[in-house]
Design a protein around this motif. Structure first.
Motif, PDB file in Angstrom:
ATOM      1  N   MET A 123      81.976  42.570   7.877  1.00 46.99           N
ATOM      2  CA  MET A 123      82.161  41.208   7.361  1.00 46.99           C
ATOM      3  C   MET A 123      81.752  41.163   5.877  1.00 46.99           C
ATOM      4  N   ILE A 124      82.568  40.491   5.099  1.00 48.52           N
ATOM      5  CA  ILE A 124      82.326  40.439   3.647  1.00 48.52           C
ATOM      6  C   ILE A 124      81.838  39.049   3.264  1.00 48.52           C
ATOM      7  N   ASP A 125      80.724  38.962   2.522  1.00 51.40           N
ATOM      8  CA  ASP A 125      80.359  37.683   1.902  1.00 51.40           C
ATOM      9  C   ASP A 125      80.663  37.823   0.414  1.00 51.40           C
ATOM     10  N   CYS A 126      81.708  37.144  -0.030  1.00 52.18           N
ATOM     11  CA  CYS A 126      82.264  37.408  -1.364  1.00 52.18           C
ATOM     12  C   CYS A 126      81.733  36.469  -2.454  1.00 52.18           C
ATOM     13  N   HIS A 127      80.777  35.591  -2.138  1.00 54.25           N
ATOM     14  CA  HIS A 127      80.260  34.671  -3.169  1.00 54.25           C
ATOM     15  C   HIS A 127      78.812  34.329  -2.824  1.00 54.25           C
ATOM     16  N   THR A 128      77.860  35.052  -3.443  1.00 51.48           N
ATOM     17  CA  THR A 128      76.454  34.664  -3.220  1.00 51.48           C
ATOM     18  C   THR A 128      75.705  34.586  -4.544  1.00 51.48           C
ATOM     19  N   HIS A 129      74.746  33.657  -4.556  1.00 56.35           N
ATOM     20  CA  HIS A 129      73.760  33.572  -5.631  1.00 56.35           C
ATOM     21  C   HIS A 129      72.429  33.930  -4.966  1.00 56.35           C
ATOM     22  N   LEU A 130      72.341  35.169  -4.529  1.00 52.33           N
ATOM     23  CA  LEU A 130      71.249  35.592  -3.647  1.00 52.33           C
ATOM     24  C   LEU A 130      69.951  35.861  -4.406  1.00 52.33           C
ATOM     25  N   VAL A 131      70.075  36.240  -5.681  1.00 52.92           N
ATOM     26  CA  VAL A 131      68.895  36.594  -6.476  1.00 52.92           C
ATOM     27  C   VAL A 131      68.512  35.398  -7.338  1.00 52.92           C
ATOM     28  N   PHE A 132      67.346  34.845  -7.093  1.00 56.22           N
ATOM     29  CA  PHE A 132      66.897  33.735  -7.949  1.00 56.22           C
ATOM     30  C   PHE A 132      65.405  33.506  -7.758  1.00 56.22           C
ATOM     31  N   GLY A 133      64.780  32.951  -8.769  1.00 56.66           N
ATOM     32  CA  GLY A 133      63.368  32.588  -8.666  1.00 56.66           C
ATOM     33  C   GLY A 133      63.246  31.115  -8.301  1.00 56.66           C
ATOM     34  N   ALA A 179      68.810  38.587   1.975  1.00 56.37           N
ATOM     35  CA  ALA A 179      69.901  39.505   2.334  1.00 56.37           C
ATOM     36  C   ALA A 179      69.783  39.937   3.796  1.00 56.37           C
ATOM     37  N   LYS A 180      68.540  40.128   4.259  1.00 54.87           N
ATOM     38  CA  LYS A 180      68.353  40.587   5.644  1.00 54.87           C
ATOM     39  C   LYS A 180      68.868  39.548   6.640  1.00 54.87           C
ATOM     40  N   VAL A 181      68.757  38.281   6.267  1.00 56.35           N
ATOM     41  CA  VAL A 181      69.284  37.238   7.154  1.00 56.35           C
ATOM     42  C   VAL A 181      70.811  37.379   7.264  1.00 56.35           C
ATOM     43  N   LEU A 182      71.456  37.611   6.120  1.00 55.57           N
ATOM     44  CA  LEU A 182      72.916  37.777   6.149  1.00 55.57           C
ATOM     45  C   LEU A 182      73.312  39.032   6.944  1.00 55.57           C
ATOM     46  N   LEU A 183      72.541  40.089   6.756  1.00 53.34           N
ATOM     47  CA  LEU A 183      72.853  41.335   7.474  1.00 53.34           C
ATOM     48  C   LEU A 183      72.746  41.142   8.984  1.00 53.34           C
ATOM     49  N   ARG A 184      71.732  40.360   9.383  1.00 56.07           N
ATOM     50  CA  ARG A 184      71.581  40.103  10.830  1.00 56.07           C
ATOM     51  C   ARG A 184      72.786  39.360  11.381  1.00 56.07           C
ATOM     52  N   GLU A 185      73.463  38.629  10.527  1.00 55.44           N
ATOM     53  CA  GLU A 185      74.659  37.908  10.973  1.00 55.44           C
ATOM     54  C   GLU A 185      75.908  38.779  10.944  1.00 55.44           C
TER      55      GLU A 185
END
Ligand SMILES: N=CN[C@@H](CCC(=O)O)C(=O)O
Length: 262
Positions: free
Chosen positions: A1-11, A60-66
């Motif tokens: 499964m591809i997630d093609c739009h994330t703003h995963l890195v942020f403070g 990211a681990k949450v997305l991977l679990r999905e």
């Protein structure tokens, strides 16, 4: 499964904005109050690479679990050479530490940093002359993105970013027609971009131009469906057309419950 739009890195933490959105406060209003992208820029600049890596890894681990196996990760909360580099390095590190393919997108043309207030063309010069060529040379950039909108950059400014990316041989994406119909989808189609994302205000002509160029519409209904006045027009415009479309999980600060995983 591809997630093609994330703003995963942020403070930082913008989960209060999710609540505001549920109460009907608009994205532009939140930005005017000092929230939104610029508040993530402040916190991301202040965070160390290790801090950003730790919080991004948890998300990211949450997305991977999905079941996500390929993950696109954007920069765009650094808005200067050092901080954009820091974000993209975190994205690359995630690809090395986790069982997922990570593709990085340089989104330096995401917002005007405070130090460039009233000087947006000068900031686009910095993006085109320094940030993109340097980070591309360092091997940190797989694609280039921008935000074409009244609160961000004009079609002409994004055109310059796209021309630079093309010279560097990098594929393109664009945050387009999110809050108004400015012409981003047509620009994305003209350049054969991989995708135009958001597209809430895109019309039939935009959908047709994108279908012709093979530019996918990335629909982000997770952003507006929980709002008091959801704008669902994009779903009708694209889902029933022959244009390709994608539907990612919408991992964006302040917009998704996963953003609490930090
Ligand atoms: N529209 C602009 N960019 C991001 C949101 C950025 C933010 O609010 O932090 C988006 O994909 O929605």
């Amino acid at each position: 499964m591809i997630d093609c739009h994330t703003h995963l890195v942020f403070g930082g933490d913008r989960s209060n904005e999710f609540e505001q959105r549920l109460e009907g406060v608009s994205y532009s209003e939140i930005a005017k109050q000092g929230g939104g992208i610029v508040s993530s820029v402040r916190a991301t600049r202040e965070a160390s690479l290790d801090e950003l890596l730790a919080s991004a890894e948890a998300r990211a681990k949450v997305l991977l679990r999905e079941g996500v196996t390929t993950l696109e990760i954007k920069s765009g909360y650094g808005l200067d050479l050092e901080s954009e580099r820091k974000m993209l390095k975190v994205a690359r590190a995630l690809g090395e530490r986790l069982p997922v393919e990570v593709l990085t997108t340089c989104l330096a043309a995401h917002a005007l940093p405070p130090e460039y207030r009233e000087r947006s063309d000068a900031y686009i010069d910095l993006v085109c002359e320094t940030i993109l060529p340097t980070l591309a040379k360092e091997g940190l950039v797989d694609a280039v993105d921008g935000f074409c909108e009244g609160i961000a950059f004009s079609v002409e400014q994004i055109r310059r970013v796209f021309e630079t990316a093309k010279q560097l041989g990098l594929p393109l994406k664009l945050h387009a027609e999110q809050l108004s119909r400015l012409g981003g989808c047509q620009l994305a189609a003209e350049f054969g971009a991989l995708s135009a994302d958001h597209v809430e205000y895109a019309d039939e002509a935009d959908a047709r131009a994108m279908a012709r160029s093979g530019t996918a519409a990335v629909l982000l209904p997770g952003l507006f469906l929980p709002c008091v006045k959801p704008n669902c027009r994009q779903l009708q415009t694209f889902v029933s057309r022959a244009s390709p479309w994608r539907w990612p999980a919408t991992l964006i600060p302040g917009r998704h419950p996963y953003c609490r995983y930090a």
